[in-house]
Design a protein around this motif. Structure first.
Motif, short mmCIF file in Angstrom:
data_model
loop_
_atom_site.label_atom_id
_atom_site.label_comp_id
_atom_site.label_asym_id
_atom_site.label_seq_id
_atom_site.Cartn_x
_atom_site.Cartn_y
_atom_site.Cartn_z
N GLU A 1 3.09 5.48 -9.44
CA GLU A 1 1.73 5.77 -9.93
C GLU A 1 1.05 6.82 -9.06
OE1 GLU A 1 -2.65 3.58 -10.30
OE2 GLU A 1 -0.84 2.34 -10.14
N ALA A 2 1.18 6.69 -7.73
CA ALA A 2 0.55 7.64 -6.83
C ALA A 2 1.14 9.03 -6.97
CB ALA A 2 0.69 7.15 -5.38
N ASP A 3 2.49 9.12 -7.06
CA ASP A 3 3.13 10.42 -7.22
C ASP A 3 2.71 11.09 -8.53
OD1 ASP A 3 4.47 10.41 -4.80
OD2 ASP A 3 6.35 9.64 -5.62
N MET A 4 2.70 10.33 -9.61
CA MET A 4 2.33 10.90 -10.90
C MET A 4 0.86 11.32 -10.93
SD MET A 4 4.55 8.56 -13.56
CE MET A 4 4.12 9.62 -14.94
N ALA A 5 0.00 10.55 -10.25
CA ALA A 5 -1.42 10.90 -10.20
C ALA A 5 -1.65 12.22 -9.47
CB ALA A 5 -2.22 9.79 -9.53
N CYS A 6 -0.74 12.53 -8.54
CA CYS A 6 -0.86 13.79 -7.80
C CYS A 6 -0.10 14.93 -8.46
CB CYS A 6 -0.34 13.59 -6.37
SG CYS A 6 -1.41 12.55 -5.36
N GLY A 7 0.55 14.65 -9.59
CA GLY A 7 1.26 15.70 -10.31
C GLY A 7 2.55 16.14 -9.66
N VAL A 8 3.19 15.24 -8.89
CA VAL A 8 4.45 15.58 -8.23
C VAL A 8 5.56 14.68 -8.77
CG1 VAL A 8 3.34 16.42 -6.14
CG2 VAL A 8 3.95 14.00 -6.32
N GLU A 9 6.79 15.09 -8.56
CA GLU A 9 7.92 14.32 -9.05
C GLU A 9 8.04 13.02 -8.28
OE1 GLU A 9 12.78 14.73 -9.66
OE2 GLU A 9 11.58 16.45 -8.96
N PRO A 10 8.09 11.88 -8.96
CA PRO A 10 8.20 10.61 -8.24
C PRO A 10 9.50 10.51 -7.44
CG PRO A 10 7.52 10.26 -10.52
CD PRO A 10 7.94 11.70 -10.41
N VAL A 11 9.40 9.94 -6.27
CA VAL A 11 10.58 9.63 -5.47
C VAL A 11 11.18 8.34 -6.00
CG1 VAL A 11 11.44 9.01 -3.17
CG2 VAL A 11 9.69 10.80 -3.43
N VAL B 1 0.85 -1.19 0.00
CA VAL B 1 0.00 0.00 0.00
C VAL B 1 0.89 1.24 0.00
CG1 VAL B 1 -0.18 0.04 2.53
CG2 VAL B 1 -1.92 1.20 1.15
N THR B 2 0.45 2.25 -0.69
CA THR B 2 1.21 3.50 -0.73
C THR B 2 0.24 4.66 -0.85
OG1 THR B 2 3.15 4.57 -1.70
CG2 THR B 2 1.52 3.66 -3.22
N TRP B 3 0.79 5.86 -0.72
CA TRP B 3 -0.02 7.07 -0.87
C TRP B 3 0.88 8.19 -1.37
CZ3 TRP B 3 1.60 11.37 1.82
CH2 TRP B 3 2.49 11.14 2.88
N SER B 4 0.24 9.21 -1.92
CA SER B 4 0.94 10.43 -2.28
C SER B 4 -0.04 11.59 -2.12
CB SER B 4 1.48 10.37 -3.71
OG SER B 4 2.29 11.51 -3.98
N ILE B 5 0.48 12.79 -2.22
CA ILE B 5 -0.35 13.97 -2.00
C ILE B 5 0.21 15.13 -2.83
CG2 ILE B 5 0.91 14.90 -0.01
CD1 ILE B 5 -1.92 15.24 1.32
N ARG B 6 -0.66 16.00 -3.25
CA ARG B 6 -0.25 17.10 -4.15
C ARG B 6 0.62 18.11 -3.44
NH1 ARG B 6 1.92 19.66 -7.08
NH2 ARG B 6 1.23 20.98 -8.81
N TRP B 7 0.23 18.53 -2.26
CA TRP B 7 0.99 19.52 -1.50
C TRP B 7 1.79 18.81 -0.43
CZ3 TRP B 7 -3.81 23.16 -0.77
CH2 TRP B 7 -4.11 23.73 -2.02
N ARG B 8 3.09 18.93 -0.51
CA ARG B 8 3.95 18.16 0.38
C ARG B 8 5.34 18.75 0.43
NH1 ARG B 8 5.45 12.72 -3.16
NH2 ARG B 8 6.91 13.74 -4.59
N LYS B 9 6.11 18.26 1.40
CA LYS B 9 7.54 18.55 1.50
C LYS B 9 8.26 17.23 1.53
CE LYS B 9 11.55 20.35 2.88
NZ LYS B 9 12.44 21.12 1.96
N VAL B 10 9.23 17.04 0.64
CA VAL B 10 10.05 15.83 0.62
C VAL B 10 11.42 16.19 1.19
CG1 VAL B 10 11.07 14.00 -0.78
CG2 VAL B 10 8.83 14.93 -1.39
N PHE B 11 11.79 15.55 2.29
CA PHE B 11 13.05 15.86 2.96
C PHE B 11 14.20 15.12 2.29
CE2 PHE B 11 9.87 16.93 6.08
CZ PHE B 11 10.38 18.06 6.70
N ASN B 12 15.37 15.67 2.43
CA ASN B 12 16.57 15.07 1.84
C ASN B 12 17.19 14.06 2.81
OD1 ASN B 12 18.50 14.68 -0.15
ND2 ASN B 12 19.90 16.19 0.76
N SER B 13 16.34 13.22 3.37
CA SER B 13 16.78 12.15 4.26
C SER B 13 17.00 10.89 3.44
CB SER B 13 15.72 11.90 5.35
OG SER B 13 14.45 11.67 4.76
N TRP B 14 17.56 9.85 4.08
CA TRP B 14 17.84 8.63 3.32
C TRP B 14 16.58 8.05 2.70
CZ3 TRP B 14 15.41 4.06 4.14
CH2 TRP B 14 14.78 3.85 5.36
#
Length: 247
Positions: A226-236, A165-178
């Motif tokens: 798939e989740a990241d692209m559906a939300c219009g954000v750059e995939p991790v 299971v996974t999730w993504s969201i349009r408005w977010r902050k992706v940290f530069n952690s491992w």
């Protein structure tokens, strides 16, 4: 200094409540598009145990998004100050915390696995009693989005199905952690995606275990993209495979 302050129980209670409350705010103000949840709901209706796997970087909302009124979910939490806070936030969402520890080296150089073995037995018992065990198969320290054998061993020991299971969201902050930890913002648009269940055969061989590990890794990578692209954000992106890292 900050670490010593976090060791105080009242501080942990406050931070756990703050984190749990923030997760509720995001959960209830986001327009979620839930995809392919039928298999998960069938498993929930049968009432048997299951193993839910998601990436470490998606930890925050994954423990808030398991559907209510299904099997009791639990998550493995380290016996650390950070783990204390996460356990309190998880409890806010009625997710049980099974406390474990990573392997510690004794003064004589040997490894102490007591905490890990105790946690493993508790996870097996939780699943066999009909609960859902939430696993981050790339945790606790990576490599990012690469599955280690823990979830597969748990599935073999219990006979429970694996669910990615996974999730993504349009408005977010992706940290530069491992793990490229994702902090979701409220009042946004999000996607939750489930996989079909995966069952290990009885008395699995080493090849069966590796096939299950590859399935879980490839499925979670694909669903997260798939989740990241559906939300219009750059995939991790995942960390390079083990062989490529040394090249």
């Amino acid at each position: 200094m900050a670490r010593s302050v976090l060791s105080f129980t009242p501080v942990q209670i406050a931070l756990g409540a703050l984190m749990g409350g923030y997760m509720s705010l995001v959960q209830h103000t986001t327009r979620w598009d839930v995809r392919r949840s039928e298999a998960m709901r069938e498993i929930a209706a049968r009432g048997g145990g299951a193993i839910g796997a998601f990436w470490h970087g998606r930890l925050l909302m994954s423990i808030a998004l398991w559907p209510p009124r299904t099997q009791q979910p639990a998550i493995l939490v380290s016996r650390s100050v950070d783990g204390d806070i996460i356990a309190r936030a998880a409890a806010h969402h009625k997710v049980a915390g099974i406390r474990g520890s990573t392997r510690k080296r004794r003064r004589d150089g040997t490894l102490d696995d007591k905490g890990a073995m105790s946690a493993y037995r508790a996870m097996v018992r939780h699943i066999e009693e009909g609960g859902v065990m939430a696993i981050t198969p790339d945790g606790p320290k990576g490599p990012r989005m690469r599955v280690t054998p823990g979830a597969i061993r748990l599935a073999e020991a219990t006979g429970a199905p694996l669910l990615a299971v996974t999730w993504s969201i349009r408005w977010r902050k992706v940290f530069n952690s491992w793990d490229r930890f994702v902090l979701p913002f409220p009042f946004s648009r999000g996607v939750i995606i489930w996989s079909e269940p995966y069952h290990l055969p009885e008395n699995p061989t080493a090849d069966d275990r590796e096939a299950a590990r590859i399935w879980l890794e490839e499925t979670l990578i694909a669903l997260t993209r798939e989740a990241d692209m559906a939300c219009g954000v750059e995939p991790v992106e995942p960390a390079p495979p083990a062989g490529a890292r040394g090249a």
